[in-house]
Design an enzyme around this catalytic site. Structure first.
Site, mmCIF file in Angstrom:
data_model
loop_
_atom_site.group_PDB
_atom_site.id
_atom_site.type_symbol
_atom_site.label_atom_id
_atom_site.label_comp_id
_atom_site.label_asym_id
_atom_site.label_seq_id
_atom_site.Cartn_x
_atom_site.Cartn_y
_atom_site.Cartn_z
ATOM 1 C CG HIS A 1 -1.790 -1.248 1.167
ATOM 2 N ND1 HIS A 1 -3.319 -1.061 1.076
ATOM 3 C CD2 HIS A 1 -1.718 -2.572 1.779
ATOM 4 C CE1 HIS A 1 -3.704 -2.166 1.151
ATOM 5 N NE2 HIS A 1 -2.750 -3.097 1.396
ATOM 6 C CD GLN B 1 -8.113 -0.440 4.089
ATOM 7 O OE1 GLN B 1 -6.789 -0.245 3.874
ATOM 8 N NE2 GLN B 1 -8.663 -1.439 4.574
ATOM 9 C CG HIS C 1 -6.963 -6.482 1.141
ATOM 10 N ND1 HIS C 1 -6.522 -5.769 -0.155
ATOM 11 C CD2 HIS C 1 -6.052 -6.186 2.051
ATOM 12 C CE1 HIS C 1 -5.609 -5.193 0.169
ATOM 13 N NE2 HIS C 1 -5.082 -5.164 1.416
ATOM 14 C CG ASP D 1 -0.111 -5.730 3.627
ATOM 15 O OD1 ASP D 1 -0.685 -5.017 2.724
ATOM 16 O OD2 ASP D 1 -0.946 -6.679 4.304
ATOM 17 C CD1 TRP E 1 -4.382 -2.562 8.397
ATOM 18 C CD2 TRP E 1 -3.554 -0.522 7.887
ATOM 19 N NE1 TRP E 1 -5.413 -1.899 8.158
ATOM 20 C CE2 TRP E 1 -5.190 -0.630 7.545
ATOM 21 C CE3 TRP E 1 -3.129 0.663 7.617
ATOM 22 C CZ2 TRP E 1 -5.798 0.459 7.149
ATOM 23 C CZ3 TRP E 1 -3.860 1.566 6.970
ATOM 24 C CH2 TRP E 1 -5.027 1.535 6.790
HETATM 25 FE FE FE2 Z 1 -3.113 -5.256 2.276
#
Ligand code: FE2
Length: 414
Positions: A58, A152, A210, A309, A315
């Protein structure tokens, strides 16, 4: 003409010379067997392979963990999404581009020449998409990029999410994203998967969703992705990212699905460091790892790649864009350390990643293809992975993109 001498190729014991004519590989021959006047670069027996492929990152989120509002208390996926939702409104095109370039540089310094990045499109202004479209255009001579229209906050959990995904595809996104486990209900999750495939067919795009990024063993959207890929014929143009819940499925169900996955042709992406950090957070002990069934998927004939990722975002606060770390973690967490599994370890960040991105021609290191390859500071696959070897040279279309000094010991112990 240039010749990169004394290259160790993957799965070979002898050394080879790679002859490069402008942007193409003129030939690859046993060392010393071809004599033409050329500039010589001695690789000293170091391992040469195809450039690394970052199949899941991302770039619009990288290096945002230092924004105080982004900090989470629980360290869970769902709290991170909420923090992001509240804070992303302050980001500008310039801000996103600066961070993305920093992330791209980190990845490319570590041998990456191909990146598939998710871009959050649950934003009425589509700020991140505008920023990343500019980056893709500006980097096109140095880096192959695919942008995913990634909602998202959901197709339906976010008002107008489905319309924003479609708008992003019209603006130039290459791949349709999704997040079915974040929708309000199972039915809406299934509807979002169907919608993603409809859009991919309508706009001739790839799909990367995802999927089941949760410890909830009831989360089975991967079967919807496999079925849609199979019945629409999109097959290997579709990918299920994460599939963490697969590690909690009962074995009878998982066993049945392995054949279906192979038959559907879908790709799988595991993000070992991120998945094991974000999952198992509600468990206490014993604690699950959140890693999909990498070994069983591979044994069943499915294509699996490993990816970073996140780099320093809500995250996952760590990450550095060095994909060989993901190979090391992936082999550990997947219980995959036979000599064959280790020797094939680099596949997860090279040829398997290229398959996931649907790069079907010109990627492989072979005569007649583009002269794009990397050189590792190690003489073999096993040593490269064990030592997490640096990439010391990255060549793209015959031109040196990046060159590094190998690690030097200035005073040794004995
Ligand atoms: Fe992801």
């Amino acid at each position: 003409m240039k010749v990169y001498k004394n290259a160790k190729l993957r799965h070979q014991s002898d050394l080879y010379d790679i002859w490069v004519d402008n942007d193409l590989i003129y030939d690859i021959v046993p060392t010393g067997s071809l004599e033409i006047s050329a500039e010589e670069i001695d690789l000293n027996g170091n391992l040469v392979c195809e450039p690394y492929v970052e199949s899941h990152i991302h770039l619009d989120y990288v290096y945002t963990s230092d924004i105080p509002e982004m900090a989470t208390k629980s360290g869970t996926l769902f709290e991170s999404i909420e923090k992001w939702s509240d804070s992303k409104k302050v980001l500008t095109i310039q801000d996103i581009k600066e961070r993305a370039y920093k992330g791209i540089k980190a990845e490319m310094r570590n041998g990456v020449q191909y990146i598939r990045t998710h871009v959050d499109v649950t934003d009425p202004k589509l700020t991140a998409l505008k920023a990343m479209l500019e980056v893709k255009e500006e980097m096109k001579d140095k880096l192959y990029m695919q942008l995913i229209a990634f909602p998202q906050e959901g197709y339906y959990a976010y008002d107008g999410g489905a319309q924003l995904v479609e708008e992003a595809l019209k603006m130039g996104a290459d791949v349709v994203g999704g997040i079915p486990h974040y929708e309000f209900t199972k039915e809406l999750g299934e509807k979002s998967v169907k919608k993603a495939f409809e859009l991919a067919q309508r706009y001739d795009k790839l799909v990367d969703i995802h999927c089941d990024e949760t410890d909830d063993k009831e989360s089975r959207f991967v079967e919807n992705i496999a079925a849609e890929a199979y019945y629409t014929g999109l097959g290997s143009r579709a990918t299920a990212s994460h599939t963490c819940a697969m590690s909690t499925y009962n074995n009878a169900y998982a066993f049945k699905m392995m054949n279906k996955f192979r038959k559907s042709g879908i790709n799988f992406i595991s993000c070992p460091t991120e998945n094991c950090y974000l999952q198992g957070r509600y468990d206490g002990y014993p604690r699950r790892r959140g890693i999909t069934r990498i070994d069983q998927l591979v044994e069943s004939g499915c294509n699996v790649s490993f990816a970073q990722d996140s780099i320093s975002d809500p995250w996952y606060p760590l990450g550095n864009g060095n994909l060989i770390h993901q190979v090391d973690f992936g082999l550990h967490l997947g219980h995959m350390m036979t000599p064959e599994q280790i020797n094939n370890g680099l596949d997860y960040i090279t040829i398997n990643g290229a398959k996931t991105l649907s790069i079907t021609e010109g990627y492989e290191l072979k005569k007649g293809n583009r002269a794009s390859f990397i050189v590792l500071d190690a003489p073999s696959e096993s040593e490269a992975i064990r030592e997490r070897a640096s990439v010391v040279l990255s060549v793209r279309n015959g031109k040196v993109l990046m060159k590094k000094e190998p690690e030097k010991i200035l005073q040794d112990i004995f």
